[in-house]
Design an enzyme around this catalytic site. Structure first.
Site, PDB file in Angstrom:
ATOM      1  N   TRP A  90       0.797  -1.234   0.000  1.00  0.00           N
ATOM      2  CA  TRP A  90       0.000   0.000   0.000  1.00  0.00           C
ATOM      3  C   TRP A  90       0.822   1.273   0.000  1.00  0.00           C
ATOM      4  O   TRP A  90       0.269   2.373  -0.067  1.00  0.00           O
ATOM      5  CB  TRP A  90      -1.043   0.001   1.099  1.00  0.00           C
ATOM      6  CG  TRP A  90      -0.638  -0.445   2.484  1.00  0.00           C
ATOM      7  CD1 TRP A  90      -0.972  -1.617   3.086  1.00  0.00           C
ATOM      8  CD2 TRP A  90       0.119   0.289   3.463  1.00  0.00           C
ATOM      9  NE1 TRP A  90      -0.467  -1.666   4.366  1.00  0.00           N
ATOM     10  CE2 TRP A  90       0.200  -0.510   4.631  1.00  0.00           C
ATOM     11  CE3 TRP A  90       0.735   1.553   3.464  1.00  0.00           C
ATOM     12  CZ2 TRP A  90       0.881  -0.106   5.780  1.00  0.00           C
ATOM     13  CZ3 TRP A  90       1.407   1.963   4.612  1.00  0.00           C
ATOM     14  CH2 TRP A  90       1.482   1.144   5.755  1.00  0.00           C
ATOM     15  N   GLN A  94       0.309   6.128  -1.725  1.00  0.00           N
ATOM     16  CA  GLN A  94       0.718   7.374  -1.075  1.00  0.00           C
ATOM     17  C   GLN A  94       1.618   8.158  -2.026  1.00  0.00           C
ATOM     18  O   GLN A  94       2.844   8.055  -1.979  1.00  0.00           O
ATOM     19  CB  GLN A  94       1.455   7.065   0.233  1.00  0.00           C
ATOM     20  CG  GLN A  94       0.588   6.288   1.223  1.00  0.00           C
ATOM     21  CD  GLN A  94       1.154   6.289   2.634  1.00  0.00           C
ATOM     22  OE1 GLN A  94       1.918   7.165   3.020  1.00  0.00           O
ATOM     23  NE2 GLN A  94       0.765   5.286   3.411  1.00  0.00           N
ATOM     24  N   HIS A 132      -5.569  12.047  -2.739  1.00  0.00           N
ATOM     25  CA  HIS A 132      -4.696  12.388  -1.610  1.00  0.00           C
ATOM     26  C   HIS A 132      -3.227  12.232  -1.997  1.00  0.00           C
ATOM     27  O   HIS A 132      -2.911  11.723  -3.073  1.00  0.00           O
ATOM     28  CB  HIS A 132      -5.024  11.476  -0.427  1.00  0.00           C
ATOM     29  CG  HIS A 132      -4.987  10.018  -0.790  1.00  0.00           C
ATOM     30  ND1 HIS A 132      -6.120   9.290  -1.088  1.00  0.00           N
ATOM     31  CD2 HIS A 132      -3.959   9.145  -0.955  1.00  0.00           C
ATOM     32  CE1 HIS A 132      -5.785   8.048  -1.388  1.00  0.00           C
ATOM     33  NE2 HIS A 132      -4.476   7.932  -1.325  1.00  0.00           N
ATOM     34  N   GLN A 182     -15.696  13.179   2.161  1.00  0.00           N
ATOM     35  CA  GLN A 182     -15.030  13.754   0.985  1.00  0.00           C
ATOM     36  C   GLN A 182     -14.038  14.866   1.315  1.00  0.00           C
ATOM     37  O   GLN A 182     -13.203  15.200   0.478  1.00  0.00           O
ATOM     38  CB  GLN A 182     -16.095  14.245  -0.012  1.00  0.00           C
ATOM     39  CG  GLN A 182     -16.921  13.045  -0.518  1.00  0.00           C
ATOM     40  CD  GLN A 182     -17.936  13.371  -1.577  1.00  0.00           C
ATOM     41  OE1 GLN A 182     -18.482  14.475  -1.602  1.00  0.00           O
ATOM     42  NE2 GLN A 182     -18.198  12.404  -2.451  1.00  0.00           N
ATOM     43  N   ASP A 221      -8.865   5.958  -8.084  1.00  0.00           N
ATOM     44  CA  ASP A 221      -8.777   5.401  -6.730  1.00  0.00           C
ATOM     45  C   ASP A 221      -9.550   6.276  -5.750  1.00  0.00           C
ATOM     46  O   ASP A 221      -9.548   7.506  -5.874  1.00  0.00           O
ATOM     47  CB  ASP A 221      -7.301   5.330  -6.325  1.00  0.00           C
ATOM     48  CG  ASP A 221      -7.113   4.815  -4.912  1.00  0.00           C
ATOM     49  OD1 ASP A 221      -7.371   3.625  -4.689  1.00  0.00           O
ATOM     50  OD2 ASP A 221      -6.734   5.612  -4.028  1.00  0.00           O
ATOM     51  N   LYS A 224     -14.965   7.584  -4.055  1.00  0.00           N
ATOM     52  CA  LYS A 224     -16.026   7.948  -3.101  1.00  0.00           C
ATOM     53  C   LYS A 224     -15.613   9.136  -2.236  1.00  0.00           C
ATOM     54  O   LYS A 224     -16.464   9.874  -1.730  1.00  0.00           O
ATOM     55  CB  LYS A 224     -16.341   6.738  -2.214  1.00  0.00           C
ATOM     56  CG  LYS A 224     -17.483   6.965  -1.240  1.00  0.00           C
ATOM     57  CD  LYS A 224     -18.008   5.668  -0.652  1.00  0.00           C
ATOM     58  CE  LYS A 224     -17.171   5.191   0.513  1.00  0.00           C
ATOM     59  NZ  LYS A 224     -17.778   3.975   1.122  1.00  0.00           N
ATOM     60  N   HIS A 225     -14.299   9.307  -2.093  1.00  0.00           N
ATOM     61  CA  HIS A 225     -13.785  10.381  -1.240  1.00  0.00           C
ATOM     62  C   HIS A 225     -13.568  11.680  -2.010  1.00  0.00           C
ATOM     63  O   HIS A 225     -12.998  12.628  -1.482  1.00  0.00           O
ATOM     64  CB  HIS A 225     -12.497   9.917  -0.555  1.00  0.00           C
ATOM     65  CG  HIS A 225     -12.733   8.694   0.298  1.00  0.00           C
ATOM     66  ND1 HIS A 225     -13.254   8.774   1.555  1.00  0.00           N
ATOM     67  CD2 HIS A 225     -12.586   7.382   0.021  1.00  0.00           C
ATOM     68  CE1 HIS A 225     -13.400   7.548   2.044  1.00  0.00           C
ATOM     69  NE2 HIS A 225     -12.996   6.684   1.130  1.00  0.00           N
ATOM     70  N   GLU A 247     -13.480   3.915  -8.399  1.00  0.00           N
ATOM     71  CA  GLU A 247     -13.590   3.004  -7.268  1.00  0.00           C
ATOM     72  C   GLU A 247     -14.519   3.612  -6.228  1.00  0.00           C
ATOM     73  O   GLU A 247     -14.131   4.525  -5.496  1.00  0.00           O
ATOM     74  CB  GLU A 247     -12.210   2.746  -6.643  1.00  0.00           C
ATOM     75  CG  GLU A 247     -12.273   1.668  -5.582  1.00  0.00           C
ATOM     76  CD  GLU A 247     -11.458   1.984  -4.352  1.00  0.00           C
ATOM     77  OE1 GLU A 247     -11.294   1.083  -3.521  1.00  0.00           O
ATOM     78  OE2 GLU A 247     -10.994   3.127  -4.198  1.00  0.00           O
ATOM     79  N   ASP A 311      -7.669  -5.187  -3.026  1.00  0.00           N
ATOM     80  CA  ASP A 311      -8.035  -4.759  -1.675  1.00  0.00           C
ATOM     81  C   ASP A 311      -8.802  -5.857  -0.935  1.00  0.00           C
ATOM     82  O   ASP A 311      -8.363  -6.311   0.117  1.00  0.00           O
ATOM     83  CB  ASP A 311      -8.929  -3.506  -1.748  1.00  0.00           C
ATOM     84  CG  ASP A 311      -8.139  -2.213  -1.745  1.00  0.00           C
ATOM     85  OD1 ASP A 311      -7.089  -2.155  -1.072  1.00  0.00           O
ATOM     86  OD2 ASP A 311      -8.572  -1.251  -2.418  1.00  0.00           O
TER      87      ASP A 311
END
Ligand code: LAG
Ligand code: CA
Length: 597
Positions: A90, A94, A132, A182, A221, A224-225, A247, A311
């Site tokens: 993972w 990042q 992010h 979000q 990726d 939803k956020h 996603e 995932d």
């Protein structure tokens, strides 16, 4: 048009233009590959080569994915990423910068891969991490860039991030709150202000750089956020018409749903994966007769479907009950169902072996990923699982491509439990036996008469079948014997042009008769009279009471038959179930049997 896929409204113009050019082709459900077509069928399945290196993917496109008709590869995030102690998988979620230097290789290797895959008809989809950057903290990335909290020199500073002011640490806690999901931080990951023009431009510049290298699509990726409108604003800055899938992990009771993202492109349908897991592990395959929209899932032409993904196979990304490579043959069967069933755009998972949810790909002590290819040969089925090369899964890609133009179910059958069968009109037929007993049965199909290869257990190459063949008779029926936890699949792309080889089968049956009565064998194929006693094969009484005869029957074929006693038109059948044999591939077969009164 049911089953027809429009990746997004933005692509309509292109799609219409293409249709004018290819209007003579059958209008199939999915034709994602924008690369040069190598086969006459559309390409309707993609594979996630999770954590593979770019040099390996290039070879896999040329050696396997292109020739086998795969549409595309989803690759791991290619941007510069954090380096985390122990090198978990993972760390690649990042981002540190958008330089293309990662655990999978360099920018030059990436560009080379995209070009070589495209040349054999395989697109590249990039996993785009745009919600992010790294976890809030300091470090040095995979390309040597330094970063500190909310500061990525030359790229983003404090004002380019959301600072949601919730929960003390700005982390997401309440998934029932849209604002929080979000605008707060997903597991402490510095959350980009995707509402700002600067951030939108910067993210679009990253995607445009990838497009300039020939990338054909993006997985967004953590979509939803990101507000759906923010994604639309970013995509409006993107060149061309890349294929987009987002996603979004829908969950009961949450305000943000997969449905609100469909205007941007396709969406991952996690419900599909979880229901397949529930049904194949603990339920009944018979339940699957209406699988899809009727189960509350997205419209077929918007849904990305998968048995498992990187995932949920390790309990991340919503987790749940999922079937993975660790389930062995059950994983084959679940994928056979997915690839045969006309719903969604299937993503095949290709994993590496793991024993905990942290473990990265096969690597040396410094976190350098090991190559799959060694001396030009793929090192599969060991530390690299290569599920996409498991025969049933690999061969079902051609099934899905060959059946794409009939994107509907025909001839559904189940035993009410864990044996099912269905067809795709005259394009294909599949039987799945998820029980611990053999399935012997004659099925009505809609296939044209002829001889087909069972692509679950055999390969069809250059017009020949390496193993079991299946004969569709003049009534479009097949008679099959399917072992426990196995399957059968036939399709128009794996039909033999010639009759199969025959083998000599000798029938010896011990049967007492009265004077004037003779013994015959009769069965479900023309050579055995198609169950018509008048056309049964006479046996000789030279070694009475054993009656004998030899018949040439198709090789590798399951046949049902019985013995009869006949005196003129007076016929006596032996009792009970039909006898069943499967003929060998070559040589001969001798049966020593006793009349069943
Ligand atoms: C996703 N969905 O929205 C994936 O389903 C999810 O698996 C991704 O997280 C996420 N996007 C971010 O791209 C993955 C791992 C996390 C990992 C994260 C960042 O599942 O476990 O978090 O990538 O590497 C890790 C640690 C956390 C830590 C965080 C920041 O597990 O404990 O807070 O890094 O340092
Ligand atoms: Ca966000």
């Amino acid at each position: 048009m049911p089953g027809t896929r429009f990746p997004s409204l933005r692509r309509l113009v292109l799609v219409v233009a293409l249709l004018m050019v290819v209007s003579s082709l059958p209008f199939g459900p999915v034709h994602h590959s924008t690369a040069r077509a190598q086969t006459s069928s559309p390409r309707t399945v993609f594979v996630h080569l999770f954590e593979w290196k770019w040099t390996d993917i290039a070879q896999e496109c040329e050696n396997f994915l292109g020739p086998r008709g795969f549409a595309a590869v989803q690759v791991s995030p290619p941007q510069e990423h954090a380096i985390v102690a122990g090198y978990p998988w993972w760390q690649r979620y990042q981002p540190v910068s958008y330089q293309l230097t990662s655990r999978s290789g360099t920018r030059a290797e990436f560009a080379n891969m995209v070009a070589r895959c495209k040349a054999v008809g395989v697109d590249i989809y990039v996993d785009a991490v745009i919600n992010h950057m790294t976890g809030v903290g300091s470090g040095v990335g995979s390309a040597g860039s330094t970063y500190s909290p909310y500061n990525y020199p030359g790229i983003y500073q404090y004002q380019d991030f959301h600072h949601c002011g919730r929960n003390g640490n700005d982390d997401i806690q309440n998934y029932g709150d849209r604002y929080e999901v979000q605008n707060c931080e997903l597991v402490n990951l510095a959350d980009l202000d995707t509402g700002s023009s600067y951030v939108r431009d910067r993210l679009a510049a990253y995607l445009n750089d990838l497009i300039s290298l020939g990338v054909a699509g993006f997985r967004i990726d953590a979509a939803k956020h990101i507000a759906a409108g923010d994604i639309a604003a970013i995509l409006s800055r993107v060149n061309g018409s890349p294929y987009i899938y987002q996603e979004v992990i829908g969950a009961a009771g949450e305000p943000i749903t997969p449905w609100e993202y469909t205007n941007n492109g396709d969406v991952t349908e996690f419900k599909y994966s979880n229901e397949i897991g529930r049904v194949f592990l603990n339920g009944k395959l018979a339940w699957l007769s209406q699988f899809g929209e009727a189960w509350g899932m997205l419209p077929s032409d918007k849904a990305i479907v998968f048995v498992d993904n990187h995932d949920n196979q390790r309990g991340h990304g919503g987790g749940g009950t999922v079937v993975t490579y660790k389930n062995g043959v059950l994983y084959d069967l679940a994928n056979v169902f997915m690839l045969a069933w006309p719903y969604g755009y299937p993503q095949v998972m290709s994993s590496y072996e793991f024993s905990n949810d942290f473990q990265g790909p096969p690597s040396d002590a410094n976190g350098n990923t090991r190559s799959v290819y060694v001396n030009g040969q793929p090192n599969c089925f060991g530390e690299w699982k290569c599920e996409h090369r498991w025969r049933p899964i690999a061969n079902m890609v051609a099934f899905r491509n060959a059946t794409a133009s009939t994107f509907s179910v025909s001839d559904w059958w189940s035993n009410g439990n864990n044996q099912i069968a269905f067809g795709r009109g005259d394009k294909g037929f599949v039987v799945i036996n998820r029980e611990d007993t053999t399935l012997n049965r004659t099925f009505q199909t809609s296939m044209a008469p002829g001889v087909y290869c069972n692509v679950i257990v055999a390969d069809f190459t250059n017009g020949t079948c390496s193993g079991q063949t299946v004969t569709v008779d003049s009534n479009r029926r097949i008679t099959v014997s399917i072992p426990p936890f196995s399957a059968l699949a036939i399709h128009v792309g794996a039909k033999l042009s010639t009759q199969p080889a025959t083998v000599a089968v000798t029938f010896n049956v011990n049967a007492t008769t009265y004077w004037g009565q003779n013994v015959f064998v009769v069965g479900n194929i023309p050579q055995l009279g198609n169950w018509n006693p008048a056309q049964a094969v006479p046996l000789s009484a030279a070694t009475y009471p054993v009656w004998s005869g030899t018949v040439n029957l198709p090789a590798n074929t399951t046949i049902e038959y019985k013995y009869i006693k006949r005196d003129g038109s007076n016929v006596v059948w032996e009792c009970c179930n039909n006898r069943v044999i499967t003929t060998p591939g070559s040589g001969s077969m001798t049966l020593n049997e006793t009349w069943r009164p």
